[in-house]
Design a protein around this motif. Structure first.
Motif, PDB file in Angstrom:
ATOM      1  N   PHE A  42      34.024  47.846  46.185  1.00  0.00           N
ATOM      2  CA  PHE A  42      33.573  47.274  44.919  1.00  0.00           C
ATOM      3  C   PHE A  42      34.348  47.868  43.742  1.00  0.00           C
ATOM      4  O   PHE A  42      34.700  47.162  42.795  1.00  0.00           O
ATOM      5  N   GLN A  43      34.594  49.160  43.795  1.00  0.00           N
ATOM      6  CA  GLN A  43      35.322  49.807  42.714  1.00  0.00           C
ATOM      7  C   GLN A  43      36.749  49.281  42.628  1.00  0.00           C
ATOM      8  O   GLN A  43      37.291  49.075  41.532  1.00  0.00           O
ATOM      9  N   HIS A  44      37.348  49.029  43.791  1.00  0.00           N
ATOM     10  CA  HIS A  44      38.705  48.479  43.805  1.00  0.00           C
ATOM     11  C   HIS A  44      38.734  47.089  43.169  1.00  0.00           C
ATOM     12  O   HIS A  44      39.641  46.779  42.367  1.00  0.00           O
ATOM     13  N   ILE A  45      37.745  46.258  43.506  1.00  0.00           N
ATOM     14  CA  ILE A  45      37.689  44.913  42.923  1.00  0.00           C
ATOM     15  C   ILE A  45      37.506  44.998  41.414  1.00  0.00           C
ATOM     16  O   ILE A  45      38.181  44.308  40.638  1.00  0.00           O
ATOM     17  N   ALA A  46      36.587  45.862  40.968  1.00  0.00           N
ATOM     18  CA  ALA A  46      36.328  45.996  39.534  1.00  0.00           C
ATOM     19  C   ALA A  46      37.564  46.495  38.788  1.00  0.00           C
ATOM     20  O   ALA A  46      37.908  45.979  37.709  1.00  0.00           O
ATOM     21  N   ASP A  47      38.238  47.483  39.349  1.00  0.00           N
ATOM     22  CA  ASP A  47      39.437  48.017  38.694  1.00  0.00           C
ATOM     23  C   ASP A  47      40.544  46.969  38.622  1.00  0.00           C
ATOM     24  O   ASP A  47      41.254  46.863  37.607  1.00  0.00           O
ATOM     25  N   THR A  48      40.680  46.196  39.692  1.00  0.00           N
ATOM     26  CA  THR A  48      41.725  45.165  39.710  1.00  0.00           C
ATOM     27  C   THR A  48      41.438  44.078  38.681  1.00  0.00           C
ATOM     28  O   THR A  48      42.349  43.602  37.982  1.00  0.00           O
ATOM     29  N   VAL A  49      40.174  43.683  38.571  1.00  0.00           N
ATOM     30  CA  VAL A  49      39.797  42.668  37.577  1.00  0.00           C
ATOM     31  C   VAL A  49      40.105  43.169  36.170  1.00  0.00           C
ATOM     32  O   VAL A  49      40.682  42.443  35.338  1.00  0.00           O
ATOM     33  N   MET A  50      39.736  44.411  35.881  1.00  0.00           N
ATOM     34  CA  MET A  50      39.985  44.960  34.547  1.00  0.00           C
ATOM     35  C   MET A  50      41.483  45.047  34.259  1.00  0.00           C
ATOM     36  O   MET A  50      41.929  44.788  33.132  1.00  0.00           O
ATOM     37  N   ASP A  51      42.254  45.384  35.274  1.00  0.00           N
ATOM     38  CA  ASP A  51      43.708  45.464  35.085  1.00  0.00           C
ATOM     39  C   ASP A  51      44.288  44.094  34.756  1.00  0.00           C
ATOM     40  O   ASP A  51      45.130  43.966  33.854  1.00  0.00           O
ATOM     41  N   PHE A  52      43.837  43.059  35.464  1.00  0.00           N
ATOM     42  CA  PHE A  52      44.326  41.704  35.192  1.00  0.00           C
ATOM     43  C   PHE A  52      43.922  41.254  33.789  1.00  0.00           C
ATOM     44  O   PHE A  52      44.715  40.619  33.075  1.00  0.00           O
ATOM     45  N   GLN A  53      42.706  41.565  33.398  1.00  0.00           N
ATOM     46  CA  GLN A  53      42.247  41.142  32.077  1.00  0.00           C
ATOM     47  C   GLN A  53      43.013  41.858  30.964  1.00  0.00           C
ATOM     48  O   GLN A  53      43.301  41.258  29.925  1.00  0.00           O
ATOM     49  N   LYS A  54      43.329  43.123  31.174  1.00  0.00           N
ATOM     50  CA  LYS A  54      44.109  43.849  30.170  1.00  0.00           C
ATOM     51  C   LYS A  54      45.500  43.245  30.012  1.00  0.00           C
ATOM     52  O   LYS A  54      46.068  43.245  28.912  1.00  0.00           O
TER      53      LYS A  54
ATOM     54  N   HIS B 149      46.127  40.133  30.457  1.00  0.00           N
ATOM     55  CA  HIS B 149      45.939  38.722  30.105  1.00  0.00           C
ATOM     56  C   HIS B 149      46.368  37.790  31.237  1.00  0.00           C
ATOM     57  O   HIS B 149      46.967  36.737  31.003  1.00  0.00           O
ATOM     58  N   GLN B 150      46.026  38.198  32.444  1.00  0.00           N
ATOM     59  CA  GLN B 150      46.276  37.370  33.616  1.00  0.00           C
ATOM     60  C   GLN B 150      44.938  36.805  34.106  1.00  0.00           C
ATOM     61  O   GLN B 150      43.905  37.477  34.042  1.00  0.00           O
ATOM     62  N   PRO B 151      44.917  35.571  34.590  1.00  0.00           N
ATOM     63  CA  PRO B 151      43.646  34.924  34.953  1.00  0.00           C
ATOM     64  C   PRO B 151      42.993  35.545  36.188  1.00  0.00           C
ATOM     65  O   PRO B 151      43.673  35.962  37.132  1.00  0.00           O
ATOM     66  N   VAL B 152      41.660  35.585  36.147  1.00  0.00           N
ATOM     67  CA  VAL B 152      40.844  36.051  37.271  1.00  0.00           C
ATOM     68  C   VAL B 152      39.775  34.995  37.527  1.00  0.00           C
ATOM     69  O   VAL B 152      39.028  34.625  36.610  1.00  0.00           O
TER      70      VAL B 152
ATOM     71  N   THR C 236      37.188  35.554  32.855  1.00  0.00           N
ATOM     72  CA  THR C 236      37.551  35.953  31.495  1.00  0.00           C
ATOM     73  C   THR C 236      37.173  34.889  30.473  1.00  0.00           C
ATOM     74  O   THR C 236      36.600  35.191  29.424  1.00  0.00           O
ATOM     75  N   ALA C 237      37.475  33.639  30.763  1.00  0.00           N
ATOM     76  CA  ALA C 237      37.196  32.552  29.821  1.00  0.00           C
ATOM     77  C   ALA C 237      35.749  32.080  29.882  1.00  0.00           C
ATOM     78  O   ALA C 237      35.311  31.321  29.009  1.00  0.00           O
ATOM     79  N   ASN C 238      35.015  32.503  30.915  1.00  0.00           N
ATOM     80  CA  ASN C 238      33.620  32.090  31.100  1.00  0.00           C
ATOM     81  C   ASN C 238      33.500  30.565  31.156  1.00  0.00           C
ATOM     82  O   ASN C 238      32.643  29.959  30.522  1.00  0.00           O
TER      83      ASN C 238
ATOM     84  N   THR D  50      50.739  31.511  29.890  1.00  0.00           N
ATOM     85  CA  THR D  50      51.777  32.515  30.173  1.00  0.00           C
ATOM     86  C   THR D  50      51.505  33.275  31.467  1.00  0.00           C
ATOM     87  O   THR D  50      52.104  34.329  31.704  1.00  0.00           O
ATOM     88  N   ALA D  51      50.617  32.767  32.286  1.00  0.00           N
ATOM     89  CA  ALA D  51      50.217  33.486  33.502  1.00  0.00           C
ATOM     90  C   ALA D  51      51.367  33.575  34.494  1.00  0.00           C
ATOM     91  O   ALA D  51      52.104  32.607  34.718  1.00  0.00           O
ATOM     92  N   LYS D  52      51.513  34.756  35.081  1.00  0.00           N
ATOM     93  CA  LYS D  52      52.481  34.987  36.145  1.00  0.00           C
ATOM     94  C   LYS D  52      51.789  35.342  37.462  1.00  0.00           C
ATOM     95  O   LYS D  52      52.399  35.254  38.526  1.00  0.00           O
ATOM     96  N   GLU D  53      50.525  35.759  37.330  1.00  0.00           N
ATOM     97  CA  GLU D  53      49.750  36.158  38.500  1.00  0.00           C
ATOM     98  C   GLU D  53      48.364  35.514  38.413  1.00  0.00           C
ATOM     99  O   GLU D  53      47.917  35.117  37.332  1.00  0.00           O
ATOM    100  N   LEU D  54      47.704  35.450  39.543  1.00  0.00           N
ATOM    101  CA  LEU D  54      46.344  34.905  39.598  1.00  0.00           C
ATOM    102  C   LEU D  54      45.539  35.719  40.603  1.00  0.00           C
ATOM    103  O   LEU D  54      45.943  35.866  41.758  1.00  0.00           O
ATOM    104  N   MET D  55      44.408  36.245  40.147  1.00  0.00           N
ATOM    105  CA  MET D  55      43.521  36.999  41.030  1.00  0.00           C
ATOM    106  C   MET D  55      42.352  36.115  41.438  1.00  0.00           C
ATOM    107  O   MET D  55      41.729  35.456  40.597  1.00  0.00           O
ATOM    108  N   ILE D  56      42.042  36.105  42.728  1.00  0.00           N
ATOM    109  CA  ILE D  56      40.951  35.294  43.265  1.00  0.00           C
ATOM    110  C   ILE D  56      39.965  36.218  43.964  1.00  0.00           C
ATOM    111  O   ILE D  56      40.344  36.982  44.860  1.00  0.00           O
TER     112      ILE D  56
END
Length: 347
Positions: free
Chosen positions: A172-184, A186-189, A241-243, A277-283
């Motif tokens: 869970f911590q890995h998922i949360a950290d990865t989401v925060m990294d993508f949001q920082k 500005h990559q879509p999650v 991120t965009a809700n 401007t997305a280059k990556e996408l987290m699912i």
């Protein structure tokens, strides 16, 4: 015999004083009225007020012994003598609580072959079982006793998740950290999942809506699938991120190909507009169903999507038994369920 006019006056007094009198003061007042009238006063007061002659005579005794009446009542707020009134059932029936607990929880407090072991433990059935054992009790009293014993009506609670992976918190911590990294960056999650299949047609849907009294919406008695209409499979994509969310409705099967096609639809219709401007996408997804981490078709389709969109895809699956932590469950699907509650899906 006193005149009817006298009794009418007593009746009027009684109606005016009744809201302000308790049992003790009512006895005293009726006795005082009867004594003031002399011979025949008890009968006249009884007829005018509806009180029994016994009650009026009891008041006379209390008036004739004011000191005894004062000392027999321990407090001014108490009306009846200590010990007055009918005894509680638990005081007169020594085995009532024991037999009730044995019926409610036979596995630990009674016979496993209890008559209610394999039936619902409603208050009516508990009452009948106790009456069959010789107890004189009503359903209301059963409810009161169960409340005193610490019981309450409860449904099953889904809390047992099965065997837990020793590193689940780290996952869970890995998922949360990865989401925060993508949001920082500005990559879509996105969070993806398939909602349960829904019958199309005039079928009952859970929930309640305001309708005119005695005019409910009539639906089919049975939930047999309509061969022509079939079922639909909503597959959702929720942009964390965009809700914002996207739902693709399938008519065939919930396959990995359909899941990736839904993500593709979201990207072309919504994703690329929100994230130009997305280059990556987290699912993020649960670990079962069409988007299971075991499904080779899911991985193959994702690779085709990455090649098509020229995006680097990062997939994070939640541990087994934790799909409810997936954001789409309580951010998108809950809103859909709320929106069509008590409505037949006919349009």
């Amino acid at each position: 015999m006193l005149s009817e006019a006298t009794e009418l006056i007593i009746q009027q007094k009684y109606e005016q004083l009744k809201p302000y009198l308790n049992e003790a003061s009512l006895r005293a007042w009726s006795a005082a009225e009867a004594l003031s009238l002399g011979h025949g006063g008890v009968t006249s007061v009884s007829r005018a007020t509806g009180l029994s002659r016994t009650t009026i005579h009891a008041g006379m005794v209390e008036l004739s012994q004011p000191q005894a009446a004062a000392t027999s009542t321990p407090s001014r707020t108490r009306i009846r003598q200590p010990g007055g009134g009918r005894k509680a059932l638990v005081a007169t029936d020594a085995h009532l609580l024991r037999d009730l607990e044995a019926l409610v929880d036979p596995a630990t407090r009674g016979d496993p072959e209890s008559p209610l072991r394999w039936t619902s433990k409603s208050s009516a059935k508990l009452t009948q079982a106790l009456q069959d054992q010789g107890h004189q009790i009503s359903p209301r009293t059963v409810c009161t006793l169960l409340d005193d014993l610490g019981y309450s009506l409860q449904a099953n609670r889904k809390t047992r998740e099965g065997k837990e992976h020793p590193e689940r918190d780290e996952q869970f911590q890995h998922i949360a950290d990865t989401v925060m990294d993508f949001q920082k960056r500005h990559q879509p999650v996105i969070s993806v999942d398939a909602k349960k299949k829904e019958l199309i047609g005039n079928y009952k849907n859970q929930g309640q809506e305001w309708q005119p009294q005695k005019m409910p919406i009539e639906v089919n008695t049975h939930d047999f699938m309509d061969i022509q209409m079939g079922k639909v499979i909503p597959y959702g994509v929720y942009d964390i991120t965009a809700n914002q969310g996207w739902v693709t409705v399938g008519l065939d099967h919930d396959t990995a190909q359909f899941a990736v096609a839904s993500i593709r639809q979201w990207w072309y219709r919504m994703g690329q507009v929100l994230h130009p401007t997305a280059k990556e996408l987290m699912i993020t997804a649960d670990c079962g169903g069409s988007n299971s981490y075991r499904t080779k078709l899911w991985k193959w389709e994702l690779q085709q999507l990455a090649n098509e969109l020229n995006l680097t895809l990062h997939i994070c699956h939640f541990p087994p038994g934790t799909s409810k932590w997936n954001k789409i469950e309580h951010r998108l699907f809950s809103q859909i369920t709320e929106n069509w509650r008590s409505r037949a899906l006919v349009t």
